[in-house]
Design a protein around this motif. Sequence first.
Motif, PDB file in Angstrom:
ATOM      1  N   TYR A   6       0.880  -1.169   0.000  1.00  0.00           N
ATOM      2  CA  TYR A   6       0.000   0.000   0.000  1.00  0.00           C
ATOM      3  C   TYR A   6       0.914   1.214   0.000  1.00  0.00           C
ATOM      4  O   TYR A   6       1.547   1.529   1.002  1.00  0.00           O
ATOM      5  N   SER A   7       1.026   1.875  -1.138  1.00  0.00           N
ATOM      6  CA  SER A   7       1.913   3.017  -1.286  1.00  0.00           C
ATOM      7  C   SER A   7       1.063   4.235  -1.578  1.00  0.00           C
ATOM      8  O   SER A   7       0.369   4.295  -2.603  1.00  0.00           O
ATOM      9  N   VAL A   8       1.121   5.223  -0.661  1.00  0.00           N
ATOM     10  CA  VAL A   8       0.152   6.306  -0.691  1.00  0.00           C
ATOM     11  C   VAL A   8       0.738   7.571  -0.059  1.00  0.00           C
ATOM     12  O   VAL A   8       1.653   7.487   0.758  1.00  0.00           O
ATOM     13  N   ALA A   9       0.212   8.715  -0.447  1.00  0.00           N
ATOM     14  CA  ALA A   9       0.540   9.976   0.224  1.00  0.00           C
ATOM     15  C   ALA A   9      -0.507  10.204   1.307  1.00  0.00           C
ATOM     16  O   ALA A   9      -1.689   9.900   1.115  1.00  0.00           O
ATOM     17  N   ALA A  10      -0.077  10.732   2.441  1.00  0.00           N
ATOM     18  CA  ALA A  10      -1.006  11.009   3.537  1.00  0.00           C
ATOM     19  C   ALA A  10      -0.597  12.304   4.232  1.00  0.00           C
ATOM     20  O   ALA A  10       0.580  12.660   4.285  1.00  0.00           O
ATOM     21  N   SER A  11      -1.591  12.990   4.769  1.00  0.00           N
ATOM     22  CA  SER A  11      -1.324  14.175   5.590  1.00  0.00           C
ATOM     23  C   SER A  11      -0.739  13.710   6.924  1.00  0.00           C
ATOM     24  O   SER A  11      -0.830  12.530   7.283  1.00  0.00           O
ATOM     25  N   LEU A  12      -0.164  14.637   7.668  1.00  0.00           N
ATOM     26  CA  LEU A  12       0.408  14.305   8.967  1.00  0.00           C
ATOM     27  C   LEU A  12      -0.640  13.712   9.903  1.00  0.00           C
ATOM     28  O   LEU A  12      -0.333  12.860  10.733  1.00  0.00           O
ATOM     29  N   ASP A  13      -1.906  14.097   9.729  1.00  0.00           N
ATOM     30  CA  ASP A  13      -2.969  13.560  10.585  1.00  0.00           C
ATOM     31  C   ASP A  13      -3.669  12.340   9.979  1.00  0.00           C
ATOM     32  O   ASP A  13      -4.733  11.933  10.438  1.00  0.00           O
ATOM     33  N   GLY A  14      -3.062  11.716   8.969  1.00  0.00           N
ATOM     34  CA  GLY A  14      -3.500  10.406   8.514  1.00  0.00           C
ATOM     35  C   GLY A  14      -4.586  10.345   7.458  1.00  0.00           C
ATOM     36  O   GLY A  14      -5.253   9.331   7.312  1.00  0.00           O
ATOM     37  N   TYR A  15      -4.741  11.405   6.667  1.00  0.00           N
ATOM     38  CA  TYR A  15      -5.747  11.394   5.603  1.00  0.00           C
ATOM     39  C   TYR A  15      -5.075  11.274   4.241  1.00  0.00           C
ATOM     40  O   TYR A  15      -4.043  11.899   3.990  1.00  0.00           O
ATOM     41  N   ILE A  16      -5.703  10.481   3.354  1.00  0.00           N
ATOM     42  CA  ILE A  16      -5.155  10.307   2.003  1.00  0.00           C
ATOM     43  C   ILE A  16      -5.863  11.208   1.002  1.00  0.00           C
ATOM     44  O   ILE A  16      -5.443  11.302  -0.144  1.00  0.00           O
ATOM     45  N   ALA A  17      -6.927  11.860   1.433  1.00  0.00           N
ATOM     46  CA  ALA A  17      -7.655  12.835   0.610  1.00  0.00           C
ATOM     47  C   ALA A  17      -8.457  13.715   1.551  1.00  0.00           C
ATOM     48  O   ALA A  17      -8.730  13.335   2.697  1.00  0.00           O
ATOM     49  N   GLY A  18      -8.829  14.886   1.063  1.00  0.00           N
ATOM     50  CA  GLY A  18      -9.676  15.773   1.845  1.00  0.00           C
ATOM     51  C   GLY A  18     -11.089  15.215   1.937  1.00  0.00           C
ATOM     52  O   GLY A  18     -11.404  14.172   1.361  1.00  0.00           O
ATOM     53  N   PRO A  19     -11.991  15.910   2.643  1.00  0.00           N
ATOM     54  CA  PRO A  19     -13.343  15.406   2.855  1.00  0.00           C
ATOM     55  C   PRO A  19     -14.144  15.208   1.563  1.00  0.00           C
ATOM     56  O   PRO A  19     -15.051  14.375   1.516  1.00  0.00           O
ATOM     57  N   ASP A  20     -13.817  15.942   0.519  1.00  0.00           N
ATOM     58  CA  ASP A  20     -14.502  15.797  -0.768  1.00  0.00           C
ATOM     59  C   ASP A  20     -13.635  15.060  -1.789  1.00  0.00           C
ATOM     60  O   ASP A  20     -13.842  15.182  -2.994  1.00  0.00           O
ATOM     61  N   GLY A  21     -12.636  14.327  -1.292  1.00  0.00           N
ATOM     62  CA  GLY A  21     -11.749  13.575  -2.171  1.00  0.00           C
ATOM     63  C   GLY A  21     -10.617  14.404  -2.761  1.00  0.00           C
ATOM     64  O   GLY A  21      -9.849  13.897  -3.571  1.00  0.00           O
ATOM     65  N   GLU A  22     -10.498  15.665  -2.354  1.00  0.00           N
ATOM     66  CA  GLU A  22      -9.477  16.520  -2.962  1.00  0.00           C
ATOM     67  C   GLU A  22      -8.072  16.101  -2.540  1.00  0.00           C
ATOM     68  O   GLU A  22      -7.832  15.627  -1.444  1.00  0.00           O
ATOM     69  N   PHE A  23      -7.139  16.299  -3.465  1.00  0.00           N
ATOM     70  CA  PHE A  23      -5.749  15.931  -3.230  1.00  0.00           C
ATOM     71  C   PHE A  23      -4.807  17.069  -3.638  1.00  0.00           C
ATOM     72  O   PHE A  23      -3.615  16.854  -3.838  1.00  0.00           O
ATOM     73  N   ASP A  24      -5.330  18.280  -3.717  1.00  0.00           N
ATOM     74  CA  ASP A  24      -4.530  19.440  -4.114  1.00  0.00           C
ATOM     75  C   ASP A  24      -3.461  19.806  -3.086  1.00  0.00           C
ATOM     76  O   ASP A  24      -2.553  20.578  -3.380  1.00  0.00           O
ATOM     77  N   TRP A  25      -3.525  19.257  -1.913  1.00  0.00           N
ATOM     78  CA  TRP A  25      -2.572  19.514  -0.843  1.00  0.00           C
ATOM     79  C   TRP A  25      -1.301  18.665  -0.974  1.00  0.00           C
ATOM     80  O   TRP A  25      -0.320  18.889  -0.279  1.00  0.00           O
ATOM     81  N   ARG A  48     -12.607   1.765  -7.083  1.00  0.00           N
ATOM     82  CA  ARG A  48     -13.235   2.541  -8.148  1.00  0.00           C
ATOM     83  C   ARG A  48     -13.020   4.038  -7.994  1.00  0.00           C
ATOM     84  O   ARG A  48     -12.728   4.732  -8.964  1.00  0.00           O
ATOM     85  N   ARG A  49     -13.139   4.580  -6.787  1.00  0.00           N
ATOM     86  CA  ARG A  49     -12.934   6.028  -6.616  1.00  0.00           C
ATOM     87  C   ARG A  49     -11.497   6.422  -6.901  1.00  0.00           C
ATOM     88  O   ARG A  49     -11.239   7.459  -7.506  1.00  0.00           O
ATOM     89  N   SER A  50     -10.550   5.597  -6.485  1.00  0.00           N
ATOM     90  CA  SER A  50      -9.145   5.865  -6.815  1.00  0.00           C
ATOM     91  C   SER A  50      -8.917   5.768  -8.317  1.00  0.00           C
ATOM     92  O   SER A  50      -8.137   6.532  -8.887  1.00  0.00           O
ATOM     93  N   TYR A  51      -9.602   4.836  -8.957  1.00  0.00           N
ATOM     94  CA  TYR A  51      -9.492   4.712 -10.415  1.00  0.00           C
ATOM     95  C   TYR A  51      -9.995   5.987 -11.092  1.00  0.00           C
ATOM     96  O   TYR A  51      -9.383   6.458 -12.053  1.00  0.00           O
TER      97      TYR A  51
END
Length: 173
Positions: A6-25, A48-51
């Motif tokens: 499982y290779s992923v980017a995450a925020s320091l507080d453990g989120y892989i996307a914002g509440p609306d799926g955003e990844f602009d951060w 599917r959502r990641s796809y």
Amino acid sequence: MRQLRYSVAASLDGYIAGPDGEFDWIVIDPEIDFAAMYAGFSGLVMGRRSYDVYVSTGGGEGPALPVYVYSRTLAEGERDGVTFARDAVTHVRGLKESTDGKPLWLWGGGELFRELAQAGLVDGIDVAVIPVVLGEGISLLPAPGPRLSLQLRGHRLYAATGTLFLEYDIRRV
């Protein structure tokens, strides 16, 4: 037997996307060689959502890899070089039986990670910790998730952006 990482980017507080799926951060560090990263894997496994994100961003930045998408709503089968399946556990178990030495990349998301980890199919977790606190969003591992004991495999600090890349193997108890 191939590994599934499982290779992923995450925020320091453990989120892989914002509440609306955003990844602009997610900051892209100029030192990260994405082509080499992709070349280290034999296939991409995702929900599917990641796809949807994968397609909207133009796909991978390295060599073309087989893509496996798990969805309860999309029809099963192969379309445009992508394999769609409903039963992630059974399908991934079959993929892992290959003798190809390169691991599979669990590209996302959190719910698929939880399902495959509960089935004992995930071998490692590689996280690029991005220096941001989101406060809410899509968790790296949504609750209720399994407890996973980890062994540090490696780490690297990307000084330009402050991104910390951590590689862990899952310890089988």
